[in-house]
Structure formats: C-alpha cells, structure tokens
Design a protein around this motif. Structure first.
Motif, PDB file in Angstrom:
ATOM      1  N   VAL A 144       0.851  -0.858   0.503  1.00 28.03           N
ATOM      2  CA  VAL A 144       0.069  -0.227  -0.109  1.00 28.03           C
ATOM      3  C   VAL A 144       1.189   1.156   0.108  1.00 28.03           C
ATOM      4  O   VAL A 144       2.023   1.443   1.114  1.00 28.03           O
ATOM      5  N   LEU A 145       0.385   2.274  -0.943  1.00 29.71           N
ATOM      6  CA  LEU A 145       0.617   3.437  -1.126  1.00 29.71           C
ATOM      7  C   LEU A 145       2.858   3.369  -1.757  1.00 29.71           C
ATOM      8  O   LEU A 145       3.167   4.623  -0.718  1.00 29.71           O
ATOM      9  N   GLY A 146       3.394   2.457  -1.771  1.00 31.87           N
ATOM     10  CA  GLY A 146       4.480   2.875  -2.154  1.00 31.87           C
ATOM     11  C   GLY A 146       4.416   2.659  -3.782  1.00 31.87           C
ATOM     12  O   GLY A 146       3.871   3.937  -3.814  1.00 31.87           O
ATOM     13  N   LEU A 204      -0.508  -2.377 -12.756  1.00 34.34           N
ATOM     14  CA  LEU A 204      -1.118  -1.537 -11.312  1.00 34.34           C
ATOM     15  C   LEU A 204      -0.663  -2.514  -9.818  1.00 34.34           C
ATOM     16  O   LEU A 204      -0.798  -3.941 -10.457  1.00 34.34           O
ATOM     17  N   ASP A 205      -0.356  -1.634  -8.561  1.00 35.39           N
ATOM     18  CA  ASP A 205      -0.558  -2.840  -7.827  1.00 35.39           C
ATOM     19  C   ASP A 205      -0.963  -3.142  -6.986  1.00 35.39           C
ATOM     20  O   ASP A 205      -2.518  -2.298  -7.022  1.00 35.39           O
ATOM     21  N   ALA A 206      -1.582  -4.330  -6.805  1.00 38.86           N
ATOM     22  CA  ALA A 206      -3.141  -5.061  -6.657  1.00 38.86           C
ATOM     23  C   ALA A 206      -3.311  -4.768  -5.491  1.00 38.86           C
ATOM     24  O   ALA A 206      -4.303  -5.015  -4.488  1.00 38.86           O
ATOM     25  N   ALA A 207      -2.195  -4.753  -4.254  1.00 38.58           N
ATOM     26  CA  ALA A 207      -2.779  -4.452  -2.974  1.00 38.58           C
ATOM     27  C   ALA A 207      -3.339  -2.570  -2.529  1.00 38.58           C
ATOM     28  O   ALA A 207      -3.477  -2.355  -1.716  1.00 38.58           O
ATOM     29  N   GLU A 208      -2.924  -1.098  -3.493  1.00 41.06           N
ATOM     30  CA  GLU A 208      -2.948  -1.016  -3.774  1.00 41.06           C
ATOM     31  C   GLU A 208      -4.230  -0.742  -3.126  1.00 41.06           C
ATOM     32  O   GLU A 208      -6.260  -0.834  -3.563  1.00 41.06           O
TER      33      GLU A 208
END
Length: 380
Positions: A176-178, A193-197
């Motif tokens: 998140v938010l990196g 895209l980062d799936a953790a966002e």
C-alpha cells in the motif's frame, strides 16, 4: 521535519543522506559517490535548487516546507531530469529518450486487453473497463488514435493487469502507497498496477483515507504508453505527483500539445473545447515564468559549470531500458531511476548561456495547493 527546515549549507543533519539517496534516484545527484553523508554541502544545495526549479517550487536552495512536502509526496518513478529530454517552446511536456512513439499508419488504432489472471476482485470487471475506456477516450479525443478493447490478451497492443509484489519484470510492487503502478514507453504497451492498493472508482462509496483514484492513474500511465514523460506544469495529467483521494482527469493544454507533437491532432479536436480554467492556467504559467527568469539567472551566475556527467544502469525501481529498449514508468514515492541525466551545473550553465532557455526549463506557478500527502504518515 523541523531539523530539515533549519538546515542550510555547511550543516550536518541526520537524515540528509536519505534525502540525497532520493535526489540521486530521481536524477538530481550524480552516482559517483553512492555512500552519501549527512552533510549539507554545495552539491546537495545544487540538487535542491534543481529539484525546486523542475517542480515549480520557490528557489530557496533549502529544505523548506514546500520542498519537503514534495519530496514526501507519492510520485512517478520516472526521473525528472534526463539529458536527452527536450523541453519544447514555452511548454513543459517531455519525451522519453529517442522520442519513441507508436509507428502505425494514421489514423491509428491500438487494441488493449485486461489480464484474465491478474486482476482485483473488489472492483467489478465492468467498473475497471469503464474507467480505462474513459481514460483512453481522453487521449483519443485530441489525437488521431483510437483505442479498442479486445478479448485477445496475448495479441493486444496494450496489456493491463494488477499484480502483487514480484511479478516478473524486476520491478516488484511493495504494498500500500509505495509503488502504485508502472508502464512502458512505446511500443511495449504494458501497464502494471499494484493489486495491494485501494483502488477507487467512486470516492462516495470508497471511504479509505489511502484510496487512489484508478482513473487518474490510468490516464497518466496511458500518457507514458503514448510516449510522454513528465510535465513540470502542476495541473497537467503528466505532472509526477498525485495524492490519495485526489482526482486529476482532465488533459491540460500542456498534455495536449505534447501528445499532438507526437501524433498530430484529432481532426475533430477544437482548442475551444478546453475549459476556460484550463486555458487561463496555462496563460498564468507564461506570465509567472517571466518573473522567475531573473531569480534563475541570479542563481546560475553563482555556480561554476562542470562537464556534463551521465549515468547508466538500474536501481531497485527504475526507469530502465529493457531488452526491447522500452522505458519503464513507475509510480512510487521512495524508489527512483538510473538513466542518462544532466547534472545541475550543466543545467544552470545552459540557463546562463541562453536566458531564453529559462522559458523551456523553468515553470513558475502560483498554485498554493500542494499536491502531496501529509496525512498518511510520511513518504508513501
């Protein structure tokens, strides 16, 4: 933060070495000495001045509040200074090295598809597709390029997916938010895209304080796919920073002129379709730039020019050359880029030699709204 705000040339402050690492990653410090100290030296001061100039900040040469806020803001991992980038005319759009573009017959049609395996479940497929359809349509409205969704992921020109951590391109996501997302310049066509966002399509239903607007990031990344690098116009879609729960959807004059310089204009596009605020913002940039000229030249006159320096290679999360000579564009806060760069002294030498170049390399801006994150606990 307070110790940084009081720092000045000649002082030693714990943590300056980390700031040097940040400036190094984004192209403001040369890599000859990777073992950075906590000394506020002349080289660090020059890097700060260059950073402030590039991002349209007050040219203090110090770690003032606006500068620290911008350093801590979520941003794209593309370096802000690359020697082969050229600023054009009085605008501030930029290109990747070599000015790559999609080489197809005009009017051009590019296909895009979504990975059937790498996706997120809390947003429906139809919501995600609608977001990207609107994002592609924004760019298509100003250039003679159409974007058509296809179910054939393997042969699509543009491939879109959501990934966790290490996902095979040597640029792992970090939660998140990196790193938020990364894409590649023409003609690679990959958008990761980062799936953790916490991706949001409607902030009325998504209440998370760290939610990121999917459409804003998608619009920015498509700009990279088309060949645009970062603009120094804060209102532009291609400006390198964005904050949680912020939307930046509308193409500004700078975005439009940049992409049209690559592909030409959509015959149906009319500059009158831009809102009055969009046009006035760009006009204000030109007026304020004139008042910034004397400040830049005064700073330049105090500096001793050095020979230009370059760096090559990779860092942990970078803009890099891959085997097909594409350039990666990563949305990140703390990861940066190794690429060919122009150092601050060469930059200032050029400004001093030709005052007109200030119009191409400096953006004055009276927008007091800082596009940063100060409520999520520091750099993200």
């Amino acid at each position: 933060m307070e110790s940084f705000l009081k720092a000045q040339r000649g002082s030693h402050v714990n943590g300056i070495s980390e700031l040097k690492t940040y400036l190094h990653r984004f192209g403001y410090l040369l890599p000859e000495n990777a073992n950075f100290s906590d000394a506020f030296d002349a080289t660090f001061e020059s890097a700060i001045l260059h950073f402030q100039s590039k991002l349209g900040l007050s040219l203090s040469g110090k770690l003032d509040f606006d500068t620290m806020s911008q350093i801590s803001a979520p941003r794209c991992g593309v370096p802000d200074t690359i020697s082969t980038f050229t600023l054009h005319g009085t605008r501030h759009y930029m290109y990747f090295p070599g000015k790559p573009r999609w080489a197809r017959r005009m009017p051009m049609k590019l296909t895009y598809a979504f990975s059937p395996d790498y996706t997120i479940r809390y947003l429906s497929s139809s919501e995600i597709k609608a977001v990207f359809k609107r994002a592609f349509a924004r760019w298509a409205s100003v250039i003679p390029v159409s974007f058509v969704e296809t179910e054939d992921y393997v042969y699509a020109d543009i491939k879109i997916g959501f990934y966790h951590g290490e996902h095979g391109d040597s640029e792992p996501f970090d939660g998140v938010l990196g790193v938020l997302a990364h894409s590649f310049s023409p003609e690679n066509g990959k958008v990761h895209l980062d799936a953790a966002e916490t991706w949001a399509v409607d902030f009325r239903s998504e209440k998370s304080a760290v939610a990121m607007d999917l459409e804003s990031v998608a619009t920015h990344e498509i700009g990279h796919l088309l060949g645009l690098a970062h603009s120094s116009v804060k209102e532009a879609v291609m400006y390198p920073t964005l904050k949680p729960r912020e939307k930046k959807l509308d193409l500004q004059l700078d975005d439009i002129e940049g992409v049209q310089a690559l592909y030409g204009s959509n015959p149906n596009f009319n500059i009158g379709s831009l809102s009055e605020s969009d046009i006035s913002t760009n006009q204000a940039v030109n007026v304020l730039r004139k008042s910034t000229r004397s400040s830049i030249l005064a700073i330049a006159s105090t500096m001793t020019p050095k020979s230009s320096s370059h760096r090559e290679g990779l860092s942990t999360s970078t803009v890099r050359s891959d085997p097909s000579s594409t350039i990666e564009a990563s949305w990140t806060t703390s990861s940066g880029a190794d690429s060919v760069i122009r150092d601050i002294d060469e930059f200032m030498d050029e400004v001093r030699a030709d005052s007109d170049s200030v119009d191409r390399m400096v953006k004055g801006d009276d927008d007091d709204d800082c596009v940063d994150i100060t409520t999520v606990g520091g750099p993200v």
